[in-house]
Design a protein around this motif. Structure first.
Motif, PDB file in Angstrom:
ATOM      1  N   THR A  37       0.829  -1.203   0.000  1.00  0.00           N
ATOM      2  CA  THR A  37       0.000   0.000   0.000  1.00  0.00           C
ATOM      3  C   THR A  37       0.869   1.261   0.000  1.00  0.00           C
ATOM      4  O   THR A  37       2.085   1.191   0.224  1.00  0.00           O
ATOM      5  N   GLU A  38       0.207   2.397  -0.190  1.00  0.00           N
ATOM      6  CA  GLU A  38       0.937   3.662  -0.134  1.00  0.00           C
ATOM      7  C   GLU A  38       1.558   3.861   1.245  1.00  0.00           C
ATOM      8  O   GLU A  38       2.696   4.338   1.370  1.00  0.00           O
ATOM      9  N   ALA A  39       0.832   3.498   2.286  1.00  0.00           N
ATOM     10  CA  ALA A  39       1.363   3.652   3.656  1.00  0.00           C
ATOM     11  C   ALA A  39       2.547   2.719   3.882  1.00  0.00           C
ATOM     12  O   ALA A  39       3.563   3.116   4.478  1.00  0.00           O
ATOM     13  N   GLU A  40       2.434   1.507   3.376  1.00  0.00           N
ATOM     14  CA  GLU A  40       3.563   0.561   3.525  1.00  0.00           C
ATOM     15  C   GLU A  40       4.785   1.038   2.735  1.00  0.00           C
ATOM     16  O   GLU A  40       5.929   0.808   3.145  1.00  0.00           O
ATOM     17  N   ALA A  41       4.542   1.698   1.624  1.00  0.00           N
ATOM     18  CA  ALA A  41       5.657   2.225   0.833  1.00  0.00           C
ATOM     19  C   ALA A  41       6.419   3.291   1.622  1.00  0.00           C
ATOM     20  O   ALA A  41       7.657   3.336   1.603  1.00  0.00           O
ATOM     21  N   ILE A  42       5.675   4.131   2.318  1.00  0.00           N
ATOM     22  CA  ILE A  42       6.322   5.177   3.120  1.00  0.00           C
ATOM     23  C   ILE A  42       7.143   4.545   4.249  1.00  0.00           C
ATOM     24  O   ILE A  42       8.279   4.969   4.530  1.00  0.00           O
ATOM     25  N   GLU A  43       6.587   3.506   4.845  1.00  0.00           N
ATOM     26  CA  GLU A  43       7.339   2.802   5.902  1.00  0.00           C
ATOM     27  C   GLU A  43       8.598   2.150   5.328  1.00  0.00           C
ATOM     28  O   GLU A  43       9.670   2.162   5.936  1.00  0.00           O
ATOM     29  N   GLN A  44       8.473   1.595   4.138  1.00  0.00           N
ATOM     30  CA  GLN A  44       9.637   0.946   3.528  1.00  0.00           C
ATOM     31  C   GLN A  44      10.725   1.974   3.207  1.00  0.00           C
ATOM     32  O   GLN A  44      11.919   1.730   3.442  1.00  0.00           O
ATOM     33  N   LEU A  45      10.318   3.129   2.689  1.00  0.00           N
ATOM     34  CA  LEU A  45      11.312   4.173   2.397  1.00  0.00           C
ATOM     35  C   LEU A  45      12.044   4.574   3.669  1.00  0.00           C
ATOM     36  O   LEU A  45      13.262   4.797   3.664  1.00  0.00           O
ATOM     37  N   ALA A  46      11.316   4.657   4.786  1.00  0.00           N
ATOM     38  CA  ALA A  46      11.952   5.025   6.058  1.00  0.00           C
ATOM     39  C   ALA A  46      12.937   3.941   6.499  1.00  0.00           C
ATOM     40  O   ALA A  46      14.041   4.254   6.974  1.00  0.00           O
ATOM     41  N   ASN A 267      12.682  -0.512  -3.889  1.00  0.00           N
ATOM     42  CA  ASN A 267      11.513  -0.219  -4.720  1.00  0.00           C
ATOM     43  C   ASN A 267      11.949   0.712  -5.847  1.00  0.00           C
ATOM     44  O   ASN A 267      13.123   1.094  -5.939  1.00  0.00           O
ATOM     45  N   ASN A 268      11.002   1.083  -6.704  1.00  0.00           N
ATOM     46  CA  ASN A 268      11.390   1.831  -7.896  1.00  0.00           C
ATOM     47  C   ASN A 268      11.849   3.255  -7.595  1.00  0.00           C
ATOM     48  O   ASN A 268      12.576   3.846  -8.392  1.00  0.00           O
ATOM     49  N   ALA A 269      11.434   3.808  -6.447  1.00  0.00           N
ATOM     50  CA  ALA A 269      11.939   5.133  -6.076  1.00  0.00           C
ATOM     51  C   ALA A 269      13.431   5.046  -5.781  1.00  0.00           C
ATOM     52  O   ALA A 269      14.216   5.890  -6.230  1.00  0.00           O
ATOM     53  N   GLU A 270      13.818   4.021  -5.067  1.00  0.00           N
ATOM     54  CA  GLU A 270      15.245   3.891  -4.761  1.00  0.00           C
ATOM     55  C   GLU A 270      16.041   3.526  -6.008  1.00  0.00           C
ATOM     56  O   GLU A 270      17.163   4.001  -6.202  1.00  0.00           O
ATOM     57  N   ASN A 292       1.884  10.732  -5.563  1.00  0.00           N
ATOM     58  CA  ASN A 292       2.533  11.183  -4.320  1.00  0.00           C
ATOM     59  C   ASN A 292       3.957  11.670  -4.524  1.00  0.00           C
ATOM     60  O   ASN A 292       4.644  12.010  -3.547  1.00  0.00           O
ATOM     61  N   THR A 293       4.431  11.685  -5.754  1.00  0.00           N
ATOM     62  CA  THR A 293       5.849  11.968  -6.017  1.00  0.00           C
ATOM     63  C   THR A 293       6.382  13.214  -5.306  1.00  0.00           C
ATOM     64  O   THR A 293       7.454  13.160  -4.698  1.00  0.00           O
ATOM     65  N   PRO A 294       5.672  14.352  -5.324  1.00  0.00           N
ATOM     66  CA  PRO A 294       6.255  15.543  -4.688  1.00  0.00           C
ATOM     67  C   PRO A 294       6.499  15.390  -3.186  1.00  0.00           C
ATOM     68  O   PRO A 294       7.380  16.049  -2.642  1.00  0.00           O
ATOM     69  N   VAL A 295       5.720  14.537  -2.533  1.00  0.00           N
ATOM     70  CA  VAL A 295       5.849  14.437  -1.072  1.00  0.00           C
ATOM     71  C   VAL A 295       6.418  13.098  -0.602  1.00  0.00           C
ATOM     72  O   VAL A 295       6.710  12.936   0.587  1.00  0.00           O
ATOM     73  N   VAL A 296       6.571  12.139  -1.486  1.00  0.00           N
ATOM     74  CA  VAL A 296       7.090  10.819  -1.069  1.00  0.00           C
ATOM     75  C   VAL A 296       8.372  10.452  -1.836  1.00  0.00           C
ATOM     76  O   VAL A 296       9.463  10.420  -1.260  1.00  0.00           O
ATOM     77  N   GLU A 297       8.253  10.184  -3.124  1.00  0.00           N
ATOM     78  CA  GLU A 297       9.415   9.690  -3.877  1.00  0.00           C
ATOM     79  C   GLU A 297      10.479  10.775  -4.083  1.00  0.00           C
ATOM     80  O   GLU A 297      11.676  10.518  -3.915  1.00  0.00           O
ATOM     81  N   TYR A 298      10.040  11.962  -4.455  1.00  0.00           N
ATOM     82  CA  TYR A 298      11.017  13.028  -4.723  1.00  0.00           C
ATOM     83  C   TYR A 298      11.849  13.375  -3.489  1.00  0.00           C
ATOM     84  O   TYR A 298      13.090  13.467  -3.584  1.00  0.00           O
ATOM     85  N   PRO A 299      11.245  13.544  -2.309  1.00  0.00           N
ATOM     86  CA  PRO A 299      12.078  13.831  -1.122  1.00  0.00           C
ATOM     87  C   PRO A 299      13.077  12.713  -0.817  1.00  0.00           C
ATOM     88  O   PRO A 299      14.214  12.999  -0.422  1.00  0.00           O
ATOM     89  N   TYR A 300      12.667  11.475  -0.988  1.00  0.00           N
ATOM     90  CA  TYR A 300      13.597  10.366  -0.739  1.00  0.00           C
ATOM     91  C   TYR A 300      14.799  10.472  -1.690  1.00  0.00           C
ATOM     92  O   TYR A 300      15.963  10.360  -1.279  1.00  0.00           O
ATOM     93  N   ILE A 301      14.505  10.668  -2.962  1.00  0.00           N
ATOM     94  CA  ILE A 301      15.572  10.713  -3.971  1.00  0.00           C
ATOM     95  C   ILE A 301      16.432  11.965  -3.780  1.00  0.00           C
ATOM     96  O   ILE A 301      17.663  11.919  -3.877  1.00  0.00           O
ATOM     97  N   ARG A 302      15.788  13.069  -3.448  1.00  0.00           N
ATOM     98  CA  ARG A 302      16.533  14.317  -3.243  1.00  0.00           C
ATOM     99  C   ARG A 302      17.501  14.173  -2.070  1.00  0.00           C
ATOM    100  O   ARG A 302      18.618  14.687  -2.100  1.00  0.00           O
ATOM    101  N   ASN A 303      17.093  13.454  -1.064  1.00  0.00           N
ATOM    102  CA  ASN A 303      17.980  13.219   0.084  1.00  0.00           C
ATOM    103  C   ASN A 303      19.228  12.442  -0.341  1.00  0.00           C
ATOM    104  O   ASN A 303      20.335  12.738   0.114  1.00  0.00           O
ATOM    105  N   VAL A 304      19.042  11.467  -1.236  1.00  0.00           N
ATOM    106  CA  VAL A 304      20.199  10.734  -1.756  1.00  0.00           C
ATOM    107  C   VAL A 304      21.140  11.689  -2.482  1.00  0.00           C
ATOM    108  O   VAL A 304      22.356  11.671  -2.275  1.00  0.00           O
ATOM    109  N   TYR A 305      20.572  12.545  -3.325  1.00  0.00           N
ATOM    110  CA  TYR A 305      21.404  13.515  -4.051  1.00  0.00           C
ATOM    111  C   TYR A 305      22.120  14.480  -3.096  1.00  0.00           C
ATOM    112  O   TYR A 305      23.240  14.906  -3.349  1.00  0.00           O
ATOM    113  N   SER A 306      21.460  14.813  -1.995  1.00  0.00           N
ATOM    114  CA  SER A 306      22.059  15.774  -1.058  1.00  0.00           C
ATOM    115  C   SER A 306      23.297  15.200  -0.373  1.00  0.00           C
ATOM    116  O   SER A 306      24.162  15.955   0.088  1.00  0.00           O
TER     117      SER A 306
END
Ligand SMILES: [Zn+2]
Length: 392
Positions: A37-46, A267-270, A292-306
């Protein structure tokens, strides 16, 4: 860690079952479609973000994710690079660009069918852009579709050599009898993309140090998978596909165990983040799994770039009211990113007043014009039969 039953024994009258660490269990774990689910995806990113806190730790993780993709796709070690035996012919000249029908053998007898767009009247060497496509099926689908032609022609008119190529079983591949329902689809398409870089780098007018790739939907999957496993990609624009909760619904995207093993989850965001620090643009919409890209996937990826100080290299353009696809507006978002990072020349294409890139000079071709093999160049007798298992 999973355990599996090793054996059952009797000790002092008690039945005892022994379990063994399941590290050697090779049963594939597939993450397909809406695997979580979307919620599980957020937990997985964390969970994933907690495994690294500096650039060195990220690089270690990125190497493991890259290795898992290649192993899962049956591309580890990378296969031997066989002769491409490229054919480029049937040159058609239009306003500011030309198109040729082009093919090469990704494996002996396995042909990748494409169109090669080249700039006219601009000095080379030129950067190259690979354009995979999404699941546009049926006759006239794949690379033959008009929206694909607009994108390729417009990039060529700005100075790029563009290679637009069919998925297995779509476009000209379908025309020659192949079906997309091929058990090696993920392997073949990823390997074909790697060989497509070899092909464009073999062209005299291409600067092999500037390689872009952009595709939408299933072509977006091909875009981020290629970028993840091949450092020669220097600019990447996956469109409406990078999602932490959706893994792709087709076997060519998620039918092999590239996302999860007993040792590592991703996952595909990573996977998209493996582009770092190379320029990456995510184009997303409200009407599909990229909502959800602006608030979920993009911040995760941007953190990697940072972690390497390159957060300015990753961008997200989001259209909340738009649907899935690579329509005009999304192409308008992609063009300036390619212009900026590949050094294209937008003169005569970009209108400073409207801030739009002119696609009206594109000549839409028919499938018959675009086919590589026809009466002028018969289908090779040495070609693998449609549906054949491709030897690696
Ligand atoms: Zn597919």
């Amino acid at each position: 860690m999973r355990l599996h039953r090793l054996t059952s024994i009797i000790i002092l009258g008690w039945s005892v079952t022994l379990f063994a660490d399941d590290k050697n269990d090779t049963a594939p774990i597939l993450c397909q479609g809406h695997y979580h689910t979307e919620a599980e995806a957020i937990e997985q990113l964390a969970r994933m973000a907690a495994t690294y806190s500096n650039l060195g730790e990220w690089k270690d993780r990125a190497a493991r994710v890259r290795k898992q993709i290649l192993v899962g796709a049956k591309l580890d070690p990378l296969p031997k690079r066989t002769q491409l035996n490229a054919i480029v012919h049937k040159k058609r000249e239009y306003d500011g660009y030309s198109v040729e029908s082009a093919t090469f053998e990704a494996r002996p007898g396995f042909y990748v069918y494409g169109s090669l767009y080249r700039p006219l009247g601009k000095p080379g060497p030129h950067p190259a852009v690979l354009c995979p496509h999404g699941h546009a099926r049926g006759p006239g689908g794949g690379r033959l579709r008009p929206d694909q032609q607009y994108r390729c022609a417009t990039l060529a008119r700005m100075g790029a050599v563009v290679f637009s190529y069919d998925m297995i079983g779509l476009g000209e591949s379908l025309h020659h009898g192949w079906d997309h329902d091929h058990k090696q689809a993920l392997t073949l398409q990823t390997w074909s993309s790697i060989r497509a870089i070899d092909f464009v780098q073999s062209l005299d007018d291409v600067d092999g140090e500037r390689i872009g790739v952009t595709g939408c939907s299933g072509g977006g999957t091909q875009t981020f998978l290629l970028t993840a496993v091949d450092d020669r990609v220097t600019v990447s624009v996956p469109v409406v596909m990078v999602s932490a909760h959706f893994f792709g619904g087709c076997h060519c995207e998620s039918g092999m165990p590239i996302h999860k093993t007993a040792d590592l989850e991703t996952n595909n965001a990573e996977i998209a983040a493996l582009a770092a620090p190379r320029p990456l643009m995510l184009i997303s919409v409200g009407g599909d799994w990229t909502k959800n890209t602006p608030v979920v996937e993009y911040p995760y990826i941007r953190n990697v770039y940072s972690l390497s100080g390159h957060q300015s290299h990753v961008e997200n353009v989001h259209y909340p009211g738009r649907e899935h696809g690579y329509q005009y507006l999304k192409r308008q978002a992609m063009y300036p990113f390619m212009v900026k990072h590949l050094g294209l020349d937008s003169k005569g294409v970009f209108d400073a007043e409207t801030e739009l890139y002119d696609e009206t000079k594109t000549t839409i071709e028919t499938p018959e014009q675009m086919y590589v093999f026809d009466e002028s160049k018969p289908y090779p007798a040495s070609a693998l039969k449609p549906g054949a298992s491709v030897p690696f």
